[in-house]
Structure formats: C-alpha cells, structure tokens
Write a protein that holds these residues in place. Structure first.
Motif, PDB file in Angstrom:
ATOM      1  N   ALA A 566       0.830  -1.201   0.000  1.00  0.00           N
ATOM      2  CA  ALA A 566       0.000   0.000   0.000  1.00  0.00           C
ATOM      3  C   ALA A 566       0.869   1.257   0.000  1.00  0.00           C
ATOM      4  CB  ALA A 566      -0.927   0.003   1.205  1.00  0.00           C
ATOM      5  N   PRO A 567       0.578   2.228  -0.870  1.00  0.00           N
ATOM      6  CA  PRO A 567       1.364   3.466  -0.888  1.00  0.00           C
ATOM      7  C   PRO A 567       1.363   4.180   0.456  1.00  0.00           C
ATOM      8  CG  PRO A 567      -0.003   3.316  -2.850  1.00  0.00           C
ATOM      9  CD  PRO A 567      -0.433   2.205  -1.942  1.00  0.00           C
ATOM     10  N   VAL A 568       0.196   4.244   1.089  1.00  0.00           N
ATOM     11  CA  VAL A 568       0.077   4.762   2.459  1.00  0.00           C
ATOM     12  C   VAL A 568      -0.443   3.610   3.302  1.00  0.00           C
ATOM     13  CG1 VAL A 568      -1.016   6.450   3.982  1.00  0.00           C
ATOM     14  CG2 VAL A 568      -0.403   7.102   1.640  1.00  0.00           C
ATOM     15  N   GLN A 569       0.327   3.221   4.298  1.00  0.00           N
ATOM     16  CA  GLN A 569      -0.046   2.049   5.095  1.00  0.00           C
ATOM     17  C   GLN A 569      -0.944   2.393   6.267  1.00  0.00           C
ATOM     18  OE1 GLN A 569       4.071   1.042   5.601  1.00  0.00           O
ATOM     19  NE2 GLN A 569       3.961  -0.679   4.174  1.00  0.00           N
ATOM     20  N   ALA A 570      -0.835   3.595   6.761  1.00  0.00           N
ATOM     21  CA  ALA A 570      -1.686   4.038   7.882  1.00  0.00           C
ATOM     22  C   ALA A 570      -1.868   5.543   7.785  1.00  0.00           C
ATOM     23  CB  ALA A 570      -1.068   3.657   9.221  1.00  0.00           C
ATOM     24  N   ARG A 589       7.352   8.249  15.085  1.00  0.00           N
ATOM     25  CA  ARG A 589       7.637   6.899  15.586  1.00  0.00           C
ATOM     26  C   ARG A 589       7.316   5.842  14.529  1.00  0.00           C
ATOM     27  NH1 ARG A 589       5.072   4.559  21.194  1.00  0.00           N
ATOM     28  NH2 ARG A 589       5.903   2.432  21.070  1.00  0.00           N
ATOM     29  N   LEU A 590       6.174   6.004  13.875  1.00  0.00           N
ATOM     30  CA  LEU A 590       5.781   5.042  12.843  1.00  0.00           C
ATOM     31  C   LEU A 590       6.750   5.071  11.665  1.00  0.00           C
ATOM     32  CD1 LEU A 590       1.931   5.700  12.841  1.00  0.00           C
ATOM     33  CD2 LEU A 590       3.066   3.647  13.671  1.00  0.00           C
ATOM     34  N   LYS A 591       7.100   6.255  11.231  1.00  0.00           N
ATOM     35  CA  LYS A 591       8.030   6.366  10.107  1.00  0.00           C
ATOM     36  C   LYS A 591       9.399   5.807  10.479  1.00  0.00           C
ATOM     37  CE  LYS A 591       5.667  10.285   7.960  1.00  0.00           C
ATOM     38  NZ  LYS A 591       5.719  11.731   7.620  1.00  0.00           N
ATOM     39  N   ILE A 595       7.113   2.497   8.597  1.00  0.00           N
ATOM     40  CA  ILE A 595       5.704   2.493   8.193  1.00  0.00           C
ATOM     41  C   ILE A 595       5.399   3.778   7.419  1.00  0.00           C
ATOM     42  CG2 ILE A 595       3.319   2.519   9.024  1.00  0.00           C
ATOM     43  CD1 ILE A 595       4.366   0.940  11.487  1.00  0.00           C
ATOM     44  N   ARG A 596       4.738   3.643   6.279  1.00  0.00           N
ATOM     45  CA  ARG A 596       4.347   4.804   5.477  1.00  0.00           C
ATOM     46  C   ARG A 596       3.075   5.403   6.081  1.00  0.00           C
ATOM     47  NH1 ARG A 596       6.342   1.027   1.647  1.00  0.00           N
ATOM     48  NH2 ARG A 596       4.277   0.187   1.153  1.00  0.00           N
ATOM     49  N   PHE A 597       3.227   6.577   6.689  1.00  0.00           N
ATOM     50  CA  PHE A 597       2.165   7.161   7.518  1.00  0.00           C
ATOM     51  C   PHE A 597       1.929   8.603   7.114  1.00  0.00           C
ATOM     52  CE2 PHE A 597       0.947   9.541  11.388  1.00  0.00           C
ATOM     53  CZ  PHE A 597      -0.221   8.872  11.725  1.00  0.00           C
ATOM     54  N   GLU A 598       0.655   8.995   7.116  1.00  0.00           N
ATOM     55  CA  GLU A 598       0.269  10.382   6.866  1.00  0.00           C
ATOM     56  C   GLU A 598      -0.745  10.820   7.906  1.00  0.00           C
ATOM     57  OE1 GLU A 598      -1.310  10.662   2.936  1.00  0.00           O
ATOM     58  OE2 GLU A 598       0.658  10.444   1.944  1.00  0.00           O
ATOM     59  N   ALA A 652      -0.536  -0.961  18.507  1.00  0.00           N
ATOM     60  CA  ALA A 652      -0.924  -0.520  17.167  1.00  0.00           C
ATOM     61  C   ALA A 652       0.256  -0.632  16.200  1.00  0.00           C
ATOM     62  CB  ALA A 652      -1.442   0.910  17.210  1.00  0.00           C
ATOM     63  N   VAL A 653       1.433  -0.203  16.651  1.00  0.00           N
ATOM     64  CA  VAL A 653       2.625  -0.287  15.810  1.00  0.00           C
ATOM     65  C   VAL A 653       2.945  -1.740  15.502  1.00  0.00           C
ATOM     66  CG1 VAL A 653       5.105   0.159  15.704  1.00  0.00           C
ATOM     67  CG2 VAL A 653       3.561   1.901  16.624  1.00  0.00           C
ATOM     68  N   THR A 654       2.853  -2.604  16.520  1.00  0.00           N
ATOM     69  CA  THR A 654       3.148  -4.027  16.326  1.00  0.00           C
ATOM     70  C   THR A 654       2.181  -4.650  15.326  1.00  0.00           C
ATOM     71  OG1 THR A 654       4.044  -4.234  18.562  1.00  0.00           O
ATOM     72  CG2 THR A 654       3.311  -6.255  17.485  1.00  0.00           C
ATOM     73  N   ARG A 655       0.892  -4.318  15.423  1.00  0.00           N
ATOM     74  CA  ARG A 655      -0.097  -4.862  14.484  1.00  0.00           C
ATOM     75  C   ARG A 655       0.243  -4.489  13.043  1.00  0.00           C
ATOM     76  NH1 ARG A 655      -6.228  -3.999  16.832  1.00  0.00           N
ATOM     77  NH2 ARG A 655      -5.934  -4.928  18.902  1.00  0.00           N
TER      78      ARG A 655
END
Length: 666
Positions: A566-570, A589-591, A595-598, A652-655
């Motif tokens: 997915a281009p944006v994962q979360a 933290r996600l990045k 993780i691709r996050f916006e 949430a990050v682990t999932r």
C-alpha cells in the motif's frame, strides 16, 4: 442396404453402435438436449450430418469449449440477420466467436447508436423465437460469387480462398477462417418453419440445429474496426455480443463484467493517483506518480532481493544499441515489426532495444567462461520499447515502454532441466507472495507450417521435451499453445487467475539453443575435458513487465493493496485540530519503524476523513481523541470498517508491522 456400425465416444468410453443407413448425428443424441453438434472422426459437424459406416462420433455439449463457440457463432449469424433486416443496406464483414462472446462487422453509412443495438437485440429475440433452422449446403466458388454478388467483403474472402488454390485462407483476415474453411465453400441458410429462406451467409460452420437453441444472449457495445484488421482498409462498424447456455450463466457473466469495470486499473490508477499517460509523452508510455512509485519500488526491491537470493548477479545495459546487434540475435529478421524504427547517430543506425538478451550475451562473451561458472545467472531491470499498434495499447497491461525483471541463465545442456525447475519454483513462489495462487501452465511450441522459427527439428524436440517434463512435474494443469513459441525456442508461460477468475499471462521461461550458436553469438564455455562447448540459454521474466504486473495487481486487489504494498499504510485522523500534534509525534515513531504514515490535517470533519481514507483504500486508520492522547492510545480502524478503541500505541505499531511482514491482505 446393410446397417452401419459406428462408435459413440463419450464419458462412458467407446461404444460400438449399429444404426440404419441414412441416420443423422442428431438421432444418436435425441435424448440429450444439451448436445448441439458432433465431432465425427475428429471433425466438428452439424447434428444434421449423415453418418457413414465405421465413423467415430463424439457428442459436443453446449457448455463445452467447442459448444460455446458454436453457440456464439450461431448468435453472430442471428445478429447479422437482424441487422440486415433493420438496415437493408448493411454489407456483411465477418462474424466469429471470441472469448466469452462474438462479434460481427458491418459496412453501414452511420455508426450504430445505443438505441440501434436495442432494436437489433429485440429483432434477434424474434428470430430466436421463430426457431429458424441452420441449413448447410456446399457451393462452388462461382456460384458463391453469384449468390453473394451484393456482398463485396464476402466476394473478397472468396477471392482470397481461390487464390490460395483451395488451401484455405486462415490468417488472411481476423476471423476469416471461421467464414471460409479449407477446401470447398459452404453457405448456411436460415430457414423458416415453412422452409422459405430468411437469410444466408458464407460460412464453414458448424451451427446449432435451430435458432431456438440459443438460450441467452446480449449485445454489449459497438466499435469501429478496420476490415481484416488493416488500417489501410475501410473502417467498418463492429457489434460485440455475448451468449451463454443458460440465463443464469449470462447473468453471472454480466456480473463479472461489472466487477471487472469496478476493478479497471486505468480508472483506479487515476482515483488512487498512481500513474497517468500524458498525451505530451505519447500513447502507451506511462508515468508513475509518487504513490504508484511506492508500489513500483516495493516490487523492484522485492524482486531484486529474490534474484540475488536465487543466485543471480545484477547487471545493467543501455537503452539503445547498434542495429547490427539485433540482426545477430535474430530479432530484426523475426521480430522487426515489434521494434521502433532506426535512429541515425553519426551515420550509424541504432535501435531502441525491445529485449535485453542480446546485451546479456555480450556480457557472457566478454571473457572466457569455464563450466565451473555454470549456471551463470544474469539479471537486470531492463527498460525496453516495443512498437505496439495503437489499437492494442491498454493501460499498463499493454504499453510501448516498460521495465522487465529480465534474467538469463547460461547452463550446460545437462543442467537445463534443473535450472528450469529452479526458475519455475522461483516464479510460483514470487506470484504467491503477491497474492496470486491459482495457476496453470501453458507450453508454447513451434508451428511447423510457418517459417518464423529457427533451429533444427532435433533441437526443438529436445527443448520442448525438457520444458514439458518439468512442467508436468509441478502437477499443475498444462495447456498446449501450438505455434506460440518465440522464434528461437519453446517456452512455458505461467497463467495466473485473479480474484474474479480471469486468467493473465504472467511469467515466462524460454529455452533457447539458437542465440548461443556459432551462427549467432558464438557463446562457449570450456568443458571439464578442455573442449569448447555451447551453453543453453534460458530466458526468464518473473513479473513479465513491472508495468503489466502492477496493472494486474491493481485489478486483482481492486486497488486495496495488502499493507506491504500500500502506498500509504496508515493514516492518522484527529477528532479535532487539537489532536494533530499528538498524531505528528506518533507519525515520527511510525516512520522510524518503516511504516508509510500520513496525518489528515484537512478541514473536513472526522467522518469525512474516514470516508476519504476508505476511498483511498488505506489499510489502517489511527483515530485520536482526548482519551487517546491521555492514555497514549489510538482507536485502531481497519479499512473494512472494523474498529477497536483504546488500543495502546505500542500494540498498534506491532499490528501494522506484523501485517506488513506477513504480506497478508487485511
């Protein structure tokens, strides 16, 4: 006259049967209404065919591949009859069955309008209800010309057949082999119940017994089409239709079409901002936007890593080369129409490459090779250019410029079977990682009647047998593709079925004994006994092309990619503006975890932001309100609408990371 002895071949085996002289094929299957034709001594015939002593007769059911072709060909005749009844000035082109349907070409003064198709379909229903009989009769070329004197396109087909000295005109025109068979000509009359002629057409058949045996059909659309597929010829109007053995089957087909339209990668590519085809660049030349670039990069990173794990060495070659290179490889003599015209550079002619193999051969030949180096496996992302006709270009699945994950294995003849096993295992595991797990294999061999193939009969036999044996070992269905081989050798194609059951040709593995030969690149290795031997070259493309594979994935997933692609994962969705800072901090933290996050910081209300995320098919939404900020938590929402509140940020990050690592769909 004595009785006839024939053999009925069906699911029960071979059954010798005695019948009276004059018995017709339909009388053998009068109690089985699903039978619409017969294969007599291997040749498809109408049920009205007279039986001869000693013949083998096999029933053809309407839902079999041959039966469906006969059904659809008969429906095409009914459509053509309806058109000429409504538009008497219409001239007939050709009307063959095609995958899932049929078409017929017409020369008419004005293009067909939607209301015309409605009227034609209504008239077809009337013809079907009348139960007109399809009646075949043999006819000489001269008599056919006289009977069809007002049909110029039929006269042209007759002329082509005659000029071929009775050898048939298959290949002379798209679908023409359906209209005119080998040897003599035949006309099919559509007869009313009183025996009078309703309509006729030049055709080799076979057809259904009567129009009433057409259970379910629908006209789909009309389009322009050049006569015999040649842009120099007149543009005709083509009507497409579909026909099925039952109304239920028709409804299922129409539902599949609706689903295919919903999944159309061209529409989704625009809606999800993945790629586009700017007119300023040219037809069939896509550009990838940032979000599409993410998917493309993930694909490239994956397949580059897998190639290295599988023993391949990464190389790079230019986009152009001197024209002579492609004469050496055989591509210009045998594939020249698929290459772009020559470029004049400093008085020498260069070509945009349509394939990478000639350049890989030069890498192999750059120094002496030992048998200890084999298998030698070379791989690159080679961008190639093919001069596809404008009429066949289709989104990402048929383009003029594309990147291949192209590899070539150089092996001893003894190593070839194991290398093909290795490549086939590689291919199937790759497709499974991308969510495609329903396969069959196609074995493309040469057509001995055509001169587009090079190499000896013995070489072709060995290569074909090796591919066939390895393909059979997989236990997958193996479908023959006579004549579909490349000019230099046979190939295995992996055909994958997508989420709605459509088949796509994906990866290919080709056995090549020609390019390494002394007549081509003169590739050699030093064998264990000190002699110089010629290697076998095995071509393999796992994605086929990155562009086409991506287009297939868009349609397979309907744009809802698994998290790892997915281009944006979360996406972070604040309940109110005051929660944005918390989400930006969480985003770091996600990045940091990859993780691709916006964060959706637009002025829209929360519910609108959720709908936007679902429309963009983002796998995970992290919704944050006051309680979440206080408790270092989020409301964890999946794109299917499921939601859990108060999920700790660590969880949430682990999932998300686990979903990415598993390559699972959510």
């Amino acid at each position: 006259m004595s009785d006839l002895t024939i053999s009925i071949v069906d699911g029960e085996g071979v059954r010798p049967t005695t019948v009276e002289p004059g018995t017709k094929a339909w009388q053998l299957f009068a109690e089985t209404p699903e039978v619409v034709a017969a294969r007599i001594d291997g040749e498809l015939k109408d049920l009205s065919a007279d039986l001869v002593d000693g013949q083998s007769v096999e029933p053809v059911a309407i839902d079999s591949p041959d039966g469906l072709d006969i059904l659809r060909h008969s429906a095409a005749h009914v459509m053509a009859q309806a058109v000429q009844e409504l538009f008497p000035a219409a001239k007939l082109g050709i009307g063959p069955p095609i995958t899932d349907g049929f078409y017929y070409d017409f020369d008419v003064e004005e293009p067909f309008k939607p209301e015309d198709l409605d009227a034609i379909e209504s008239r077809m229903r009337k013809i079907v209800k009348e139960g007109q009989k399809f009646s075949r009769r043999e006819i000489s070329d001269d008599d056919a010309r006289e009977e069809l004197s007002e049909e110029p396109y039929k006269l042209e087909l007759i002329g082509l057949k005659s000029s071929a000295d009775g050898a048939g005109i298959e290949g002379a025109a798209e679908g023409a082999s359906v209209e005119v068979g080998d040897g003599g000509l035949s006309i099919y009359d559509n007869l009313k119940r009183d025996g009078s002629l309703a309509w006729k057409d030049l055709c080799r058949g076979p057809h259904l017994p009567t129009t009433k045996r057409i259970p379910a059909f629908k006209l789909m659309r009309s389009a322009a089409a050049y006569w015999r597929g040649d842009e120099k010829n007149k543009q005709l109007q083509r009507i497409y239709g579909t026909a099925w053995p039952t109304k239920e089957a028709l409804e299922e087909h129409l539902h599949r079409i609706e689903e295919a339209q919903r999944r159309d990668h061209r529409r989704l590519g625009t809606e999800l901002d993945l790629f586009s085809f700017p007119d300023e660049i040219g037809s069939g030349l896509p550009v990838f936007h940032p979000k599409g670039g993410v998917i493309k990069r993930e694909m490239e990173d994956y397949v580059r890593r897998r190639h290295i794990e599988e023993g391949f060495e990464y190389v790079g070659t230019p986009h152009v080369a001197k024209e002579g290179l492609f004469y050496t490889s055989g591509h210009l003599p045998y594939y020249g129409e698929g290459m772009f015209p020559a470029l004049d550079l400093d008085g020498q002619e260069y070509r945009l490459k349509a394939m990478n193999c000639p350049m890989h051969n030069l890498i192999f030949r750059s120094r002496q090779r030992s048998y200890r180096e084999l298998p030698l496996r070379l791989f690159e992302f080679g961008h190639v250019y093919r001069n596809e006709k404008s009429g066949v270009i289709h989104g990402l699945t048929r383009v003029r410029g594309f990147a291949q994950d192209d590899s070539h294995s150089y092996v001893t003849p003894e190593q070839a079977p194991d290398e093909i096993r290795h490549l086939l295992h590689f291919v199937l595991s790759l497709l499974k990682d991308f969510g495609l797990d329903d396969f069959y294999l196609e074995l493309s061999t040469r057509d001995d009647t055509k001169d587009k193939f090079i190499g000896s009969d013995e070489e072709w036999a060995v290569a074909t047998q090796v591919l066939s044996d390895v393909a059979t070992e997989t236990g997958l269905e193996l479908v023959p593709d006579p004549g579909g081989a490349a000019y230099y050798g046979p190939k295995i194609s992996v055909q994958a079925r997508d989420a709605i059951g459509r088949s796509w040709q994906m990866s290919t593995i080709q056995y090549d004994f020609n390019m390494p030969s002394a007549d081509r690149f003169n590739l050699e290795y030093v064998a264990s006994d000190g002699t110089r031997q010629q290697p076998v070259m095995i071509h393999s493309a796992k994605f086929g092309s990155i562009e086409r594979f991506l287009g297939v994935l868009v349609e397979h997933y309907a744009g809802a990619f698994p998290p790892w692609l997915a281009p944006v994962q979360a996406v972070g969705i604040p309940v109110a503006e005051r929660h944005e800072d918390y989400l930006y901090t969480l985003g770091q933290r996600l990045k940091g975890a990859g993780i691709r996050f916006e964060v959706d910081s637009s002025d829209e209300r929360m519910q609108k932001k959720i709908r936007t995320a679902q429309t963009q098919k983002i796998p995970f939404m992290l919704i944050v309100g006051d309680n979440d900020v206080e408790n270092d938590a989020v409301s964890f929402r999946y794109r299917n609408g499921d939601q859990e509140n108060g999920v700790p940020v660590d969880e949430a990050v682990t999932r998300i990371l686990e979903a990415i690592a598993s390559r699972a769909q959510v």
